[in-house]
Design a protein around this motif. Structure first.
Motif, PDB file in Angstrom:
ATOM      1  N   GLY A   4       0.812  -1.207   0.000  1.00  0.00           N
ATOM      2  CA  GLY A   4       0.000   0.000   0.000  1.00  0.00           C
ATOM      3  C   GLY A   4       0.846   1.257   0.000  1.00  0.00           C
ATOM      4  N   ARG A   7       1.417   3.477  -2.992  1.00  0.00           N
ATOM      5  CA  ARG A   7       0.356   4.341  -3.496  1.00  0.00           C
ATOM      6  C   ARG A   7       0.379   5.702  -2.807  1.00  0.00           C
ATOM      7  NH1 ARG A   7      -5.087   2.752  -3.413  1.00  0.00           N
ATOM      8  NH2 ARG A   7      -5.090   4.663  -4.627  1.00  0.00           N
ATOM      9  N   PRO A   9      -2.767   7.776  -2.476  1.00  0.00           N
ATOM     10  CA  PRO A   9      -4.171   7.787  -2.910  1.00  0.00           C
ATOM     11  C   PRO A   9      -4.744   9.162  -3.184  1.00  0.00           C
ATOM     12  CG  PRO A   9      -3.926   6.881  -0.680  1.00  0.00           C
ATOM     13  CD  PRO A   9      -2.557   7.067  -1.223  1.00  0.00           C
ATOM     14  N   GLN A  13      -5.713  10.506  -6.932  1.00  0.00           N
ATOM     15  CA  GLN A  13      -7.103  10.884  -7.196  1.00  0.00           C
ATOM     16  C   GLN A  13      -7.173  12.280  -7.828  1.00  0.00           C
ATOM     17  OE1 GLN A  13      -9.266   8.692  -6.900  1.00  0.00           O
ATOM     18  NE2 GLN A  13     -11.212   9.778  -6.992  1.00  0.00           N
ATOM     19  N   ASP A  59     -12.901  13.513  -1.374  1.00  0.00           N
ATOM     20  CA  ASP A  59     -12.972  13.381   0.082  1.00  0.00           C
ATOM     21  C   ASP A  59     -12.989  14.756   0.763  1.00  0.00           C
ATOM     22  OD1 ASP A  59     -13.253  11.910   2.364  1.00  0.00           O
ATOM     23  OD2 ASP A  59     -11.314  10.928   2.290  1.00  0.00           O
ATOM     24  N   GLU A  65     -13.302   9.961   4.446  1.00  0.00           N
ATOM     25  CA  GLU A  65     -13.877   8.617   4.275  1.00  0.00           C
ATOM     26  C   GLU A  65     -13.251   7.886   3.109  1.00  0.00           C
ATOM     27  OE1 GLU A  65     -17.989   9.642   3.809  1.00  0.00           O
ATOM     28  OE2 GLU A  65     -18.346   9.746   5.973  1.00  0.00           O
ATOM     29  N   GLU A  66     -12.568   8.640   2.228  1.00  0.00           N
ATOM     30  CA  GLU A  66     -12.057   7.992   1.015  1.00  0.00           C
ATOM     31  C   GLU A  66     -10.556   8.230   0.884  1.00  0.00           C
ATOM     32  OE1 GLU A  66     -14.941  10.410  -1.188  1.00  0.00           O
ATOM     33  OE2 GLU A  66     -15.742   8.533  -1.990  1.00  0.00           O
ATOM     34  N   ALA A  67     -10.151   9.001  -0.144  1.00  0.00           N
ATOM     35  CA  ALA A  67      -8.715   9.136  -0.443  1.00  0.00           C
ATOM     36  C   ALA A  67      -7.929   9.764   0.709  1.00  0.00           C
ATOM     37  CB  ALA A  67      -8.545   9.973  -1.713  1.00  0.00           C
ATOM     38  N   GLU A  70      -7.550   7.207   3.461  1.00  0.00           N
ATOM     39  CA  GLU A  70      -6.554   6.196   3.066  1.00  0.00           C
ATOM     40  C   GLU A  70      -5.138   6.765   3.177  1.00  0.00           C
ATOM     41  OE1 GLU A  70      -5.815   3.292  -0.671  1.00  0.00           O
ATOM     42  OE2 GLU A  70      -7.587   4.576  -0.799  1.00  0.00           O
ATOM     43  N   ARG A  73      -4.135   6.935   6.725  1.00  0.00           N
ATOM     44  CA  ARG A  73      -3.852   5.593   7.280  1.00  0.00           C
ATOM     45  C   ARG A  73      -2.467   5.117   6.844  1.00  0.00           C
ATOM     46  NH1 ARG A  73      -9.798   2.838   6.599  1.00  0.00           N
ATOM     47  NH2 ARG A  73     -10.574   3.566   8.623  1.00  0.00           N
ATOM     48  N   LEU A  74      -2.130   5.393   5.593  1.00  0.00           N
ATOM     49  CA  LEU A  74      -0.783   5.002   5.110  1.00  0.00           C
ATOM     50  C   LEU A  74       0.286   5.773   5.873  1.00  0.00           C
ATOM     51  CD1 LEU A  74      -1.537   4.765   1.295  1.00  0.00           C
ATOM     52  CD2 LEU A  74      -0.822   2.878   2.765  1.00  0.00           C
ATOM     53  N   ASP A 270       0.871  13.460   1.215  1.00  0.00           N
ATOM     54  CA  ASP A 270       0.692  12.086   0.737  1.00  0.00           C
ATOM     55  C   ASP A 270       1.928  11.621  -0.035  1.00  0.00           C
ATOM     56  OD1 ASP A 270      -0.841   9.790   0.347  1.00  0.00           O
ATOM     57  OD2 ASP A 270      -1.850  10.570  -1.441  1.00  0.00           O
TER      58      ASP A 270
END
Ligand code: PLP
Length: 500
Positions: A4, A7, A9, A13, A59, A65-67, A70, A73-74, A270
């Motif tokens: 992961g 990526r 994210p 996106q 997001d 909730e989405e990119a 994520e 979290r990464l 990111d």
């Protein structure tokens, strides 16, 4: 490293959205850069094409909730946290939210005295009381973190304290091993909050100190933009364990940060995380080699030296940690002052991070190049040869006879609880007294030499003789101040009665 981590994210996106050549009927008004002033579009165009807003797929930082979720979290996995929140107001907003989530009006927090001004602002906003703990002072007057025994003493004296706020590492890259401190606080059921603004790279290379998260801190704020590769104003707030009120933290961040957070800034976090996860060891290894080369070049100079663990005239306490990417240089004969040295380097096209009366701080990082090191080394050689001669006795290996001017004077190891309040931020001083006569008065505003941005005085603090003397010397030395400019005005804003 999990797959992961390959990526990014949020960044991906944004790129996908750009590739759709969308027609924008939403803010921002520049419409993906098309409305930009043509005179500036050459530079801004690419970045503006991903300067978007909370449209489907992108997001929402305040309800991720989405990119963005994520990406966060990464980042948590990469930096060893249970949960990470992206910040677009620097470590400044991270410190505000971290402290406000733990302290309410009247609560006591133990605070390392050489804290950034955002920590004092957070105490004011919370209406909290600080018990200040004085860091130890190491070679050349450099602050070198709190002693675990002093923290234990403070916990015994103030068992009601909510926890401890540490600044680790300092601006100069000096810190302490946080593990025993985290253990101590947790034994007392308290939180360890760490302003790790200068340590976003910690733990990412074997030659760098462990991060606050790896050492057991409950929350840590890192200015990703300072030592890693994201854009200025970006930072991360990491949390772990059961002690931090995470929902409150998120509500506070939503209150303190813009409701229109910048997507380029968020995407740069990111991308910086991905870069560190995939290549951190190699890139930081290159930066460490560059720092080693610079130290070697400085080592061959006759007057300028750099302070580093191996070269320190007298050792720092054993529990100290050092960031090898911070290089603090000084004139061993004690004649070259830090501000003049910095100005000379700037004339040669080399821009240091900061100066203080006795030192210049150089910061290296993943973007440092050998060619830049050689350019700096050449400038330093020239300056070294031109330094006015110092006293022979001062040129001994243990450095100048007179200790250099410190940015933090001697203060009590532990203060009494100091009550902060938001009214302190807006109060008008009753008068201004000259620096020469300020001893004994009560400071009405923060007095902040900048950089490093550590308040020398906070509002309500009595101006002691060492502080008054230091202010006078700083005002003479070329130090810059944030807020009230003591150097220019030669006055200090005060309140209350004149001392008797
Ligand atoms: C110790 C410390 N904490 C926090 C901050 C604020 O960081 P930022 O500029 O990311 O808001 C700074 C800034 O220099 C700092 O030195």
């Amino acid at each position: 490293m999990t797959d992961g981590q390959r990526r990014a994210p949020l960044y991906e996106q944004l790129v996908r959205h750009r590739e759709r050549a969308p027609a924008s009927f939403h803010v921002p008004g520049h419409k993906s850069g098309r409305g930009l002033d043509p005179a500036a579009s050459g530079l801004f165009r690419d970045i503006m094409s991903i300067d978007l807003t909370e449209i489907p797929g992108l997001d929402d930082l305040h309800q991720p909730e989405e990119a963005i979720l994520e990406a966060q979290r990464l980042a948590a996995r990469c930096f060893g946290a249970e949960e990470t929140m992206f910040l677009i107001g620097g470590s400044t907003v991270g410190n505000l939210a971290m402290i406000l989530s733990v302290c309410s009006r009247g609560d006591v927090l133990l605070v390392q005295r050489d804290a950034h001004k955002s920590v004092i602002h957070a105490l004011m906003l919370a209406g909290a009381k600080a018990v200040f703990l004085m860091p130890r002072i190491g070679p050349r007057g450099v602050a070198c973190g709190l002693a675990v025994e002093d923290i234990a003493e403070a916990l015994k004296t103030y068992p009601e304290a909510k926890g401890l706020l540490m600044t680790n590492p300092s601006y100069y890259g000096i810190g302490v091993d946080l593990k025993p401190i985290a253990d101590l606080l947790h034994q007392h059921g308290k939180v360890l909050l760490v302003d790790e603004a200068h340590g976003a790279h910690f733990g990412l290379h074997r030659e760098l100190p462990a991060s606050a998260m790896a050492s057991g801190a409950d929350a840590a704020v890192q200015s990703t933009h300072k030592m890693l590769t994201s854009m200025t104003m970006t930072a991360m707030l990491h949390v772990q364990g059961p002690r931090m009120p995470r929902s409150a933290l998120k509500r506070l961040l939503a209150m303190l940060q813009s409701s229109s957070p910048s997507y380029p800034l968020l995407a740069s976090l990111d991308v910086a995380r991905r870069q560190m996860a995939l290549q951190g060891e190699a890139l930081l290894g290159q930066a460490l080699s560059a720092a080693g080369l610079l130290r070697k070049r400085i080592g061959s100079l006759s007057r300028l030296r750099c302070l580093h663990a191996a070269e320190a005239e007298s050792p720092f306490p054993a529990d100290c940690t050092y960031d090898p990417l911070k290089i603090l240089i000084y004139d061993r004969a004690g004649t070259g002052d830090g501000y003049r040295l910095k100005a000379e380097l700037e004339q040669a096209g080399c821009f240091p991070e900061l100066a203080d009366p006795a030192h210049v701080l150089l910061v290296l990082g993943p973007g440092s190049r050998e060619a830049d090191i050689e350019r700096l080394a050449a400038a330093l050689r020239g300056i070294d040869g031109r330094l006015p001669s110092g006293s022979a006795s001062a040129c001994n290996p243990s450095g100048p006879a007179e200790a250099p001017l410190r940015l933090l004077p001697d203060m009590a190891a532990m203060s009494a609880p100091v009550a902060f309040d938001l009214s302190l931020a807006s109060q008008a001083p009753e008068r201004w007294v000259s620096v020469a006569e300020c001893e004994g008065y009560t400071a009405a505003q923060m007095i902040v030499p900048y950089p490093p941005g550590i308040p020398l005085l906070y509002p309500g603090e009595t101006i002691t003789r060492p502080v008054a003397e230091l202010l006078a010397r700083l005002a003479d030395s070329g130090c810059r101040f944030h807020g009230h400019d003591v150097a220019k005005e030669r006055t200090v804003p005060v309140s209350g009665r004149a001392p008797v």
